[in-house]
Design a protein around this motif. Structure first.
Motif, short mmCIF file in Angstrom:
data_model
loop_
_atom_site.label_atom_id
_atom_site.label_comp_id
_atom_site.label_asym_id
_atom_site.label_seq_id
_atom_site.Cartn_x
_atom_site.Cartn_y
_atom_site.Cartn_z
N LEU A 195 0.81 -1.22 0.00
CA LEU A 195 0.00 0.00 0.00
C LEU A 195 0.84 1.27 0.00
N HIS A 196 2.00 1.19 0.66
CA HIS A 196 2.84 2.38 0.81
C HIS A 196 3.34 2.85 -0.57
N GLY A 197 3.01 4.07 -0.92
CA GLY A 197 3.46 4.61 -2.19
C GLY A 197 2.70 4.10 -3.40
N PHE A 198 1.57 3.38 -3.18
CA PHE A 198 0.77 2.91 -4.31
C PHE A 198 -0.05 4.08 -4.82
N LYS A 199 0.46 4.72 -5.87
CA LYS A 199 -0.19 5.90 -6.45
C LYS A 199 -0.20 5.72 -7.96
N LYS A 200 -1.40 5.61 -8.54
CA LYS A 200 -1.50 5.31 -9.97
C LYS A 200 -2.70 6.00 -10.60
N VAL A 201 -2.54 6.23 -11.90
CA VAL A 201 -3.62 6.70 -12.76
C VAL A 201 -4.06 5.53 -13.63
N PHE A 202 -5.36 5.29 -13.70
CA PHE A 202 -5.92 4.21 -14.51
C PHE A 202 -6.82 4.83 -15.58
N ILE A 203 -6.47 4.62 -16.83
CA ILE A 203 -7.26 5.11 -17.96
C ILE A 203 -7.74 3.90 -18.77
N ASN A 204 -9.01 3.93 -19.16
CA ASN A 204 -9.61 2.86 -19.98
C ASN A 204 -9.42 1.47 -19.36
N ALA A 205 -9.56 1.42 -18.04
CA ALA A 205 -9.34 0.16 -17.32
C ALA A 205 -10.41 -0.88 -17.66
N GLN A 206 -9.97 -2.13 -17.62
CA GLN A 206 -10.87 -3.27 -17.82
C GLN A 206 -10.43 -4.37 -16.87
N ILE A 207 -11.28 -4.75 -15.94
CA ILE A 207 -10.95 -5.88 -15.07
C ILE A 207 -11.11 -7.16 -15.88
N GLU A 208 -10.01 -7.90 -15.99
CA GLU A 208 -10.00 -9.12 -16.80
C GLU A 208 -10.46 -10.33 -15.99
N GLU A 209 -10.14 -10.31 -14.68
CA GLU A 209 -10.50 -11.46 -13.83
C GLU A 209 -10.58 -11.03 -12.38
N GLU A 210 -11.56 -11.59 -11.67
CA GLU A 210 -11.65 -11.46 -10.21
C GLU A 210 -11.59 -12.88 -9.67
N ALA A 211 -10.74 -13.08 -8.67
CA ALA A 211 -10.54 -14.43 -8.15
C ALA A 211 -10.34 -14.39 -6.64
N GLY A 212 -10.24 -15.59 -6.06
CA GLY A 212 -9.95 -15.70 -4.64
C GLY A 212 -11.22 -15.65 -3.79
N GLU A 213 -10.99 -15.57 -2.49
CA GLU A 213 -12.08 -15.54 -1.53
C GLU A 213 -12.72 -14.16 -1.49
N GLU A 214 -14.04 -14.13 -1.23
CA GLU A 214 -14.69 -12.86 -0.98
C GLU A 214 -14.45 -12.50 0.48
N TRP A 215 -14.23 -11.22 0.74
CA TRP A 215 -14.05 -10.77 2.13
C TRP A 215 -14.69 -9.40 2.29
N ALA A 216 -15.10 -9.11 3.51
CA ALA A 216 -15.80 -7.87 3.80
C ALA A 216 -14.82 -6.81 4.28
N PHE A 217 -15.10 -5.58 3.89
CA PHE A 217 -14.31 -4.43 4.34
C PHE A 217 -15.26 -3.23 4.38
N ASN A 218 -15.09 -2.40 5.38
CA ASN A 218 -15.95 -1.24 5.56
C ASN A 218 -15.55 -0.14 4.56
N GLU A 219 -16.43 0.12 3.61
CA GLU A 219 -16.15 1.09 2.54
C GLU A 219 -16.97 2.35 2.70
N GLY A 220 -16.40 3.43 2.20
CA GLY A 220 -17.09 4.71 2.11
C GLY A 220 -16.83 5.27 0.73
N CYS A 221 -17.42 6.43 0.44
CA CYS A 221 -17.28 7.03 -0.89
C CYS A 221 -17.43 8.54 -0.76
#
Length: 196
Positions: free
Chosen positions: A79-105
């Motif tokens: 997480l430290h220093g993870f700073k990125k710009v995403f243009i025209n992104a497309q998620i190709e695959e979602e995998a692994g276990e589902e897990w809960a996290f408290n999100e806001g917006c």
């Protein structure tokens, strides 16, 4: 320049965003303004629809999460220093276990809820120089990306809640769209017709 963040209820948040090319007008200024707007609102991510533009662009700086003492050293390092710009992104695959996290917006201030998402994603995107990338992310980084990616697909985190939870939040969400809420950053409320 700090831009007003569009509040819940605005139709731009429900549109599937369009891809852009490198000749998109003032793209570098827009990216700079999105960073400034996100930091001003103490966010870790911001998508173009949240500033009223239905284009496939979002920015993420997950560094604030790196201070979470409950995370492993490996997770903090990712997480430290993870700073990125995403243009025209497309998620190709979602995998692994589902897990809960408290999100806001930032478009839905003062509401936070547990959201279930998959642990791992593979995403293809272009950076701010329109260079192509395909990368795989896990954990909290993957989650932040998924949240912002949802914005360019016209999806909000509240859409992922149970129907009971949605009913319980209905009045609070209506107040947000009317601007009947106190926020410490500039917002545009669809049912108030003013920027505050």
């Amino acid at each position: 320049m700090i831009l007003p963040i569009v509040a819940y209820g605005d139709t731009v948040l429900r549109r599937k965003a369009k891809a852009i090319t490198e000749d998109y007008p003032n793209i570098n200024d827009l990216i700079h303004n999105m960073w400034e707007t996100m930091y001003n609102a103490s966010g870790v991510g911001l998508a173009a629809p949240q500033v009223g533009l239905p284009i496939r662009l979002f920015v993420i700086d997950a560094t604030p999460f790196a201070d979470d003492e409950e995370l492993t050293k490996e997770e903090q390092d990712a997480l430290h220093g993870f700073k990125k710009v995403f243009i025209n992104a497309q998620i190709e695959e979602e995998a692994g276990e589902e897990w809960a996290f408290n999100e806001g917006c930032l478009s839905i201030p003062d509401i936070r809820e547990d959201v279930h998402r998959k642990d791992t994603i593979t995403i293809s995107y272009q950076d701010e120089n329109f260079k192509n990338h395909t990368e795989t992310y896990t954990g909290l980084v993957a989650r932040v990306i998924q949240h912002e990616y949802d914005h360019i697909e016209g999806i909000l985190f509240t859409d992922k809640l149970s129907s009971l939870k949605k009913r319980l939040l209905k009045n609070r969400l209506q107040k947000i769209s009317k601007g009947k809420i106190s926020v410490d950053y500039k917002m545009r409320f669809p049912d108030a017709k003013k920027v505050r």
